[in-house]
Design a protein around this motif. Structure first.
Motif, short mmCIF file in Angstrom:
data_model
loop_
_atom_site.label_atom_id
_atom_site.label_comp_id
_atom_site.label_asym_id
_atom_site.label_seq_id
_atom_site.Cartn_x
_atom_site.Cartn_y
_atom_site.Cartn_z
N GLN A 1 0.81 -1.19 0.00
CA GLN A 1 0.00 0.00 0.00
C GLN A 1 0.86 1.26 0.00
N CYS B 1 -2.52 3.20 -2.90
CA CYS B 1 -3.85 2.60 -3.08
C CYS B 1 -3.88 1.21 -2.48
N CYS C 1 -9.19 2.92 -7.30
CA CYS C 1 -8.22 3.92 -6.87
C CYS C 1 -7.22 4.12 -7.99
N PRO D 1 -3.23 9.37 -4.13
CA PRO D 1 -4.29 8.56 -4.73
C PRO D 1 -5.66 9.25 -4.70
N THR E 1 -9.84 8.05 -5.02
CA THR E 1 -10.68 6.86 -4.87
C THR E 1 -12.13 7.19 -5.15
#
Length: 127
Positions: free
Chosen positions: A31, A36, A61, A99, A101
């Motif tokens: 991660q 993500c 993401c 990121p 999402t």
């Protein structure tokens, strides 16, 4: 005569601790590298970097990652679920934009990433 038992205890404990370290480090490493969570779904390369899209059960993401990090430059990433609004991150970054999402349970998504004047997009994916 007095016996020393510390080396024996150390020999028993070290393998146990050594076995736990990879289990504890593995999820956070994946991660942290991308920003993500989820599995990689699509990667689109372009001359200055790449656009990466990840999918978990209910979310998608995306991040844009520079091929040569270090120097600050304009980067952006956008992500949209079909029927939803566009979510974006744009700024002056050294390594990565995002990121971002969106909720994508049973929905197609499209993503766009740009570094400087070069960009890439996915079209509708994950349908």
């Amino acid at each position: 005569m007095r016996r020393r038992r510390l080396p024996l205890v150390g020999l028993l404990v070290l393998p146990l601790l050594g076995g736990l370290v990879p289990l504890l480090a593995a999820p956070g490493t994946a991660q942290a590298a991308s920003g993500c969570s989820g599995r990689p779904a699509k990667t689109v390369e372009f001359s200055t970097g790449e656009l990466r899209v990840y999918k978990s059960r209910a979310h998608a993401c995306a991040v844009t990652v520079a091929k040569k990090p270090g120097k600050r430059r304009t980067m952006s990433v956008t992500l949209q679920a079909r029927g939803g609004r566009v979510v974006s991150d744009k700024g002056s970054y050294t390594k990565m934009a995002g990121p971002v999402t969106v909720n994508a349970l049973n929905r197609c998504v499209r993503a766009t990433g740009a570094i400087g004047k070069k960009s890439a997009s996915t079209g509708w994916i994950l349908c």
